[in-house]
Structure formats: C-alpha cells, structure tokens
Design a protein around this motif. Structure first.
Motif, PDB file in Angstrom:
ATOM      1  N   GLN A  73      35.591   2.170  22.071  1.00 38.42           N
ATOM      2  CA  GLN A  73      36.054   2.102  20.872  1.00 38.42           C
ATOM      3  C   GLN A  73      35.382   3.058  20.023  1.00 38.42           C
ATOM      4  OE1 GLN A  73      34.946  -0.992  22.686  1.00 38.42           O
ATOM      5  NE2 GLN A  73      36.764  -0.730  23.539  1.00 38.42           N
ATOM      6  N   LEU A  74      36.113   3.557  19.009  1.00 36.70           N
ATOM      7  CA  LEU A  74      35.499   4.300  18.033  1.00 36.70           C
ATOM      8  C   LEU A  74      36.042   3.898  16.635  1.00 36.70           C
ATOM      9  CD1 LEU A  74      36.729   7.692  19.919  1.00 36.70           C
ATOM     10  CD2 LEU A  74      34.302   6.691  19.840  1.00 36.70           C
ATOM     11  N   VAL A  75      34.955   3.849  15.821  1.00 33.06           N
ATOM     12  CA  VAL A  75      35.426   3.409  14.498  1.00 33.06           C
ATOM     13  C   VAL A  75      34.488   4.394  13.474  1.00 33.06           C
ATOM     14  CG1 VAL A  75      34.853   1.753  12.650  1.00 33.06           C
ATOM     15  CG2 VAL A  75      35.089   1.115  15.378  1.00 33.06           C
ATOM     16  N   GLU A  76      35.609   4.994  12.561  1.00 32.71           N
ATOM     17  CA  GLU A  76      34.945   6.046  11.560  1.00 32.71           C
ATOM     18  C   GLU A  76      34.859   5.250  10.389  1.00 32.71           C
ATOM     19  OE1 GLU A  76      38.936   7.909  13.860  1.00 32.71           O
ATOM     20  OE2 GLU A  76      38.400   5.893  12.952  1.00 32.71           O
ATOM     21  N   SER A  77      33.861   5.834   9.479  1.00 34.21           N
ATOM     22  CA  SER A  77      33.644   5.324   7.967  1.00 34.21           C
ATOM     23  C   SER A  77      33.378   6.708   7.312  1.00 34.21           C
ATOM     24  CB  SER A  77      32.708   4.270   8.163  1.00 34.21           C
ATOM     25  OG  SER A  77      31.425   4.778   8.650  1.00 34.21           O
TER      26      SER A  77
ATOM     27  N   CYS B 225      38.099  10.420  14.749  1.00 33.39           N
ATOM     28  CA  CYS B 225      37.202  10.799  15.829  1.00 33.39           C
ATOM     29  C   CYS B 225      37.790  10.669  17.162  1.00 33.39           C
ATOM     30  CB  CYS B 225      36.126   9.792  15.630  1.00 33.39           C
ATOM     31  SG  CYS B 225      34.984   9.857  16.691  1.00 33.39           S
ATOM     32  N   ALA B 226      37.340  11.278  18.161  1.00 37.00           N
ATOM     33  CA  ALA B 226      37.974  11.370  19.211  1.00 37.00           C
ATOM     34  C   ALA B 226      36.570  11.457  20.309  1.00 37.00           C
ATOM     35  CB  ALA B 226      38.858  12.635  19.380  1.00 37.00           C
ATOM     36  N   ALA B 227      37.147  11.010  21.572  1.00 38.47           N
ATOM     37  CA  ALA B 227      36.047  10.992  22.796  1.00 38.47           C
ATOM     38  C   ALA B 227      36.626  11.371  24.066  1.00 38.47           C
ATOM     39  CB  ALA B 227      35.032  10.002  22.672  1.00 38.47           C
ATOM     40  N   GLY B 228      36.104  12.164  24.921  1.00 43.40           N
ATOM     41  CA  GLY B 228      36.676  12.624  26.107  1.00 43.40           C
ATOM     42  C   GLY B 228      35.695  12.765  27.079  1.00 43.40           C
ATOM     43  N   GLY B 229      36.287  13.061  28.284  1.00 47.23           N
ATOM     44  CA  GLY B 229      35.418  13.611  29.562  1.00 47.23           C
ATOM     45  C   GLY B 229      35.188  15.042  29.561  1.00 47.23           C
ATOM     46  N   LEU B 230      34.846  15.549  30.616  1.00 45.60           N
ATOM     47  CA  LEU B 230      34.812  17.249  30.720  1.00 45.60           C
ATOM     48  C   LEU B 230      36.059  17.695  30.523  1.00 45.60           C
ATOM     49  CD1 LEU B 230      32.968  19.335  31.575  1.00 45.60           C
ATOM     50  CD2 LEU B 230      33.581  18.977  34.203  1.00 45.60           C
ATOM     51  N   ARG B 231      37.040  16.962  30.896  1.00 46.40           N
ATOM     52  CA  ARG B 231      38.577  17.869  30.576  1.00 46.40           C
ATOM     53  C   ARG B 231      38.660  18.161  29.125  1.00 46.40           C
ATOM     54  NH1 ARG B 231      43.533  15.887  29.836  1.00 46.40           N
ATOM     55  NH2 ARG B 231      45.484  17.329  30.059  1.00 46.40           N
ATOM     56  N   PHE B 232      38.129  17.026  28.110  1.00 46.04           N
ATOM     57  CA  PHE B 232      38.260  17.365  26.904  1.00 46.04           C
ATOM     58  C   PHE B 232      37.464  18.827  26.397  1.00 46.04           C
ATOM     59  CE2 PHE B 232      38.835  16.483  22.815  1.00 46.04           C
ATOM     60  CZ  PHE B 232      37.741  15.818  21.860  1.00 46.04           C
ATOM     61  N   HIS B 233      36.378  18.760  26.976  1.00 42.88           N
ATOM     62  CA  HIS B 233      35.543  20.267  26.585  1.00 42.88           C
ATOM     63  C   HIS B 233      36.229  21.272  27.271  1.00 42.88           C
ATOM     64  CE1 HIS B 233      32.031  22.660  26.046  1.00 42.88           C
ATOM     65  NE2 HIS B 233      31.910  23.006  27.408  1.00 42.88           N
ATOM     66  N   THR B 234      36.827  21.532  28.393  1.00 40.42           N
ATOM     67  CA  THR B 234      37.079  22.702  28.997  1.00 40.42           C
ATOM     68  C   THR B 234      38.489  22.924  28.551  1.00 40.42           C
ATOM     69  OG1 THR B 234      38.071  21.237  30.919  1.00 40.42           O
ATOM     70  CG2 THR B 234      35.976  22.185  31.269  1.00 40.42           C
ATOM     71  N   THR B 235      39.320  22.199  27.878  1.00 44.86           N
ATOM     72  CA  THR B 235      40.471  22.398  27.452  1.00 44.86           C
ATOM     73  C   THR B 235      40.383  23.079  25.905  1.00 44.86           C
ATOM     74  OG1 THR B 235      41.032  20.408  26.412  1.00 44.86           O
ATOM     75  CG2 THR B 235      41.933  20.970  28.548  1.00 44.86           C
ATOM     76  N   GLY B 236      38.950  23.254  25.575  1.00 44.13           N
ATOM     77  CA  GLY B 236      38.767  23.564  24.104  1.00 44.13           C
ATOM     78  C   GLY B 236      38.962  22.769  23.117  1.00 44.13           C
TER      79      GLY B 236
ATOM     80  N   ALA C 128      41.842  14.425  24.891  1.00 41.43           N
ATOM     81  CA  ALA C 128      41.039  13.340  24.374  1.00 41.43           C
ATOM     82  C   ALA C 128      41.589  12.000  25.044  1.00 41.43           C
ATOM     83  CB  ALA C 128      41.003  13.072  22.709  1.00 41.43           C
ATOM     84  N   ASP C 129      40.354  11.198  25.358  1.00 41.69           N
ATOM     85  CA  ASP C 129      40.544  10.002  26.017  1.00 41.69           C
ATOM     86  C   ASP C 129      40.926   8.829  25.132  1.00 41.69           C
ATOM     87  OD1 ASP C 129      38.527  11.027  28.715  1.00 41.69           O
ATOM     88  OD2 ASP C 129      40.748  11.163  28.574  1.00 41.69           O
ATOM     89  N   TYR C 130      40.112   8.813  23.855  1.00 42.22           N
ATOM     90  CA  TYR C 130      39.795   7.713  23.084  1.00 42.22           C
ATOM     91  C   TYR C 130      40.105   8.334  21.482  1.00 42.22           C
ATOM     92  CZ  TYR C 130      38.266   5.543  27.295  1.00 42.22           C
ATOM     93  OH  TYR C 130      37.932   5.220  28.629  1.00 42.22           O
ATOM     94  N   TRP C 131      40.699   7.613  20.966  1.00 41.54           N
ATOM     95  CA  TRP C 131      40.777   8.018  19.367  1.00 41.54           C
ATOM     96  C   TRP C 131      40.209   6.881  18.497  1.00 41.54           C
ATOM     97  CZ3 TRP C 131      42.043  12.647  17.798  1.00 41.54           C
ATOM     98  CH2 TRP C 131      42.513  13.605  18.383  1.00 41.54           C
ATOM     99  N   GLY C 132      39.703   7.259  17.239  1.00 42.84           N
ATOM    100  CA  GLY C 132      39.472   6.091  16.181  1.00 42.84           C
ATOM    101  C   GLY C 132      40.803   5.872  15.499  1.00 42.84           C
ATOM    102  N   LYS C 133      40.790   4.936  14.468  1.00 44.08           N
ATOM    103  CA  LYS C 133      41.978   4.884  13.681  1.00 44.08           C
ATOM    104  C   LYS C 133      42.057   5.647  12.386  1.00 44.08           C
ATOM    105  CE  LYS C 133      42.773   0.020  15.005  1.00 44.08           C
ATOM    106  NZ  LYS C 133      42.749  -1.516  14.507  1.00 44.08           N
ATOM    107  N   GLY C 134      41.026   6.538  12.052  1.00 43.88           N
ATOM    108  CA  GLY C 134      41.019   7.509  11.163  1.00 43.88           C
ATOM    109  C   GLY C 134      40.374   6.989   9.700  1.00 43.88           C
ATOM    110  N   THR C 135      39.947   8.054   9.189  1.00 43.74           N
ATOM    111  CA  THR C 135      39.460   7.552   7.737  1.00 43.74           C
ATOM    112  C   THR C 135      39.951   8.656   6.657  1.00 43.74           C
ATOM    113  OG1 THR C 135      37.328   7.261   6.380  1.00 43.74           O
ATOM    114  CG2 THR C 135      37.296   8.811   8.024  1.00 43.74           C
TER     115      THR C 135
END
Length: 126
Positions: free
Chosen positions: A3-7, A96-107, A113-120
């Motif tokens: 879970q990702l929470v932006e502020s 905000c987003a988070a991901g595994g190695l693929r997130f990084h290797t795709t630039g 990205a595997d996970y997203w916050g709802k945004g701010t």
C-alpha cells in the motif's frame, strides 16, 4: 500487497517549494524501486523521478533535473520528492509507484509498476 499513501500536495506560488511523501506498507521487501509520476489534465501520466530501494540510485525526467530531488528513508519505508523552483507546468496529480526489477529495467515505464498510490494534487499558481 503493498500500500502506498502520498501526502504533501497543495497550492504553491511559482518559484516555491513543496515536499511530497509516499509511505509504503505491506510486503515492501518485494520492491526494487519506487518512483513518482504525474498526470496533468488532458495529458498522459509521465515519469518524474525514481530511486532504487537498496542502492539509492536516482533517476529523473529531463524536465525536473536540477529542481526536484528524490530520496528515501529505509527505516520509515518512505520516499520523498523535494520540489523546488516550481513552475505552472508542474501542476498535476502526483502519484507514487513501486515495482520489482522489471520496473527498473523498463526505464520506469508506468505499465511496469506493480503498485500505485491514489495521488496528491500539486497546483502551482499565483
């Protein structure tokens, strides 16, 4: 799951500064990197900055280099985006987003990205 929470969003005048935070919880050990994206009205979501969780390597979009700084606090599972010299063009919802190695290797493609916050919302206006 993660879970990702932006502020930290808000209204700021041109030339001003804001610091966004993204707190991660859950299975954060699966994250290789975390990043910030933004989406302005009528535009596609675009990459802003990213940081690898272990090594702390940072990456930036050309449009924000020299003005924005991404950092992380491992103990707090939190990523920050310090935004300075803000312009009207920076107005957008920041995600905000988070991901595994693929997130990084795709630039840091948003589709990787595997996970997203709802945004701010960040609004830069006088």
């Amino acid at each position: 799951q993660v879970q990702l929470v932006e502020s930290g969003g808000g209204l700021v005048q041109p030339g001003g500064s804001l610091r966004l935070s993204c707190a991660a919880s859950g299975r954060t050990s699966s994250n290789y990197a975390m990043g910030w994206f933004r989406q302005a009205p009528g535009k596609e979501r675009e990459f802003v900055a990213a940081i690898t969780w272990g090594g702390g390597r940072t990456y930036y979009a050309d449009s924000v280099k020299g003005r924005f700084t991404i950092s992380r606090d491992i103990a707090k599972n939190t990523v920050y985006l310090q935004m300075n010299s803000l312009k009207a063009d920076d107005t957008a919802v920041y995600y905000c987003a988070a991901g595994g190695l693929r997130f990084h290797t795709t630039g840091y493609s948003p589709t990787a990205a595997d996970y997203w916050g709802k945004g701010t919302l960040v609004t830069v206006s006088s």
